[in-house]
Scaffold this motif. Sequence first.
Motif, PDB file in Angstrom:
ATOM      1  N   LEU A 146       0.808  -1.232   0.000  1.00 53.14           N
ATOM      2  CA  LEU A 146       0.000   0.000   0.000  1.00 53.14           C
ATOM      3  C   LEU A 146       0.841   1.282   0.000  1.00 53.14           C
ATOM      4  O   LEU A 146       0.317   2.358  -0.260  1.00 53.14           O
ATOM      5  CB  LEU A 146      -0.925   0.028   1.224  1.00 53.14           C
ATOM      6  CG  LEU A 146      -1.942  -1.101   1.367  1.00 53.14           C
ATOM      7  CD1 LEU A 146      -2.809  -0.850   2.588  1.00 53.14           C
ATOM      8  CD2 LEU A 146      -2.812  -1.226   0.118  1.00 53.14           C
TER       9      LEU A 146
ATOM     10  N   PHE B 268      -6.275  -4.270   6.588  1.00 56.22           N
ATOM     11  CA  PHE B 268      -5.520  -5.077   5.625  1.00 56.22           C
ATOM     12  C   PHE B 268      -5.657  -6.564   5.956  1.00 56.22           C
ATOM     13  O   PHE B 268      -5.884  -7.403   5.075  1.00 56.22           O
ATOM     14  CB  PHE B 268      -4.052  -4.650   5.676  1.00 56.22           C
ATOM     15  CG  PHE B 268      -3.203  -5.222   4.570  1.00 56.22           C
ATOM     16  CD1 PHE B 268      -2.981  -4.501   3.415  1.00 56.22           C
ATOM     17  CD2 PHE B 268      -2.627  -6.483   4.701  1.00 56.22           C
ATOM     18  CE1 PHE B 268      -2.196  -5.029   2.391  1.00 56.22           C
ATOM     19  CE2 PHE B 268      -1.840  -7.007   3.693  1.00 56.22           C
ATOM     20  CZ  PHE B 268      -1.630  -6.279   2.534  1.00 56.22           C
TER      21      PHE B 268
ATOM     22  N   LEU C  16      -8.679  -0.742  -0.826  1.00 53.77           N
ATOM     23  CA  LEU C  16      -8.285  -2.052  -0.330  1.00 53.77           C
ATOM     24  C   LEU C  16      -9.495  -2.929  -0.024  1.00 53.77           C
ATOM     25  O   LEU C  16      -9.609  -4.056  -0.501  1.00 53.77           O
ATOM     26  CB  LEU C  16      -7.451  -1.884   0.942  1.00 53.77           C
ATOM     27  CG  LEU C  16      -7.069  -3.167   1.691  1.00 53.77           C
ATOM     28  CD1 LEU C  16      -6.073  -3.979   0.863  1.00 53.77           C
ATOM     29  CD2 LEU C  16      -6.476  -2.822   3.053  1.00 53.77           C
TER      30      LEU C  16
END
Length: 224
Positions: free
Chosen positions: A131, A174, A145
């Motif tokens: 990222l 994440f 994401l």
Amino acid sequence: MAGGIAQDDARENRLIDLFNLHQATDRTRHGVDATLKMGGVEYEFELKSVTTAKGGVSTVRDLGPSHIAKWRDKHWIIAFFQESRLLYCRYGSPDAMRPWITEKWTYIKADFQMAKHVPAHIDLETMYEILGKKEIYTKGDARKLHKNQMSAAEYIDAQDLDEGYSPNKMLEIFRDRARYIIERGSTLNNPHIPARYLDTWPKISGNHAANLRMHLKAWRDTKP
């Protein structure tokens, strides 16, 4: 597709009437198909229909742990149709379905255990590599994401800074995304119950409600 759903609903309603079952008025498509109360105990049923031209009974699009848990204690009625004509039904107890359910769970279990444990091993350095490294991540970063997994309100609620997300908070998002991807890749796409698997199940072609209760009682009498 809409016609197929309507046909499935019509067949399901017919089975509910034939077997004198109960269906909750607020039932959702992912809820319990029908119930039968006998001897002070309520039994949950899964209702399926198949035409004689098909090789087996379809189940669900993405079979995962929630379906396994849902089905372990369910009783099953499989109706066999020739076009619109009902030929006969098969009754399956939870014991009758257990080998098939166990087989499917064994097949996907390791994948879902991976989804449970692997994301925790993703660290900040891995996230930075994918990222980019930032002091503050924006809602736009999170949405790129996590996409539509969260609503707009949930993205805002997840913020731990006024301007967005700290690296540690973004790492949580994440990891959630990694878990979701592994789980989605681990589900089975509409596994069929083979026709031969049902051959030993009791066949019901008349006096549907009475015969179902007879078979249910026979199964119940085998339990301590």
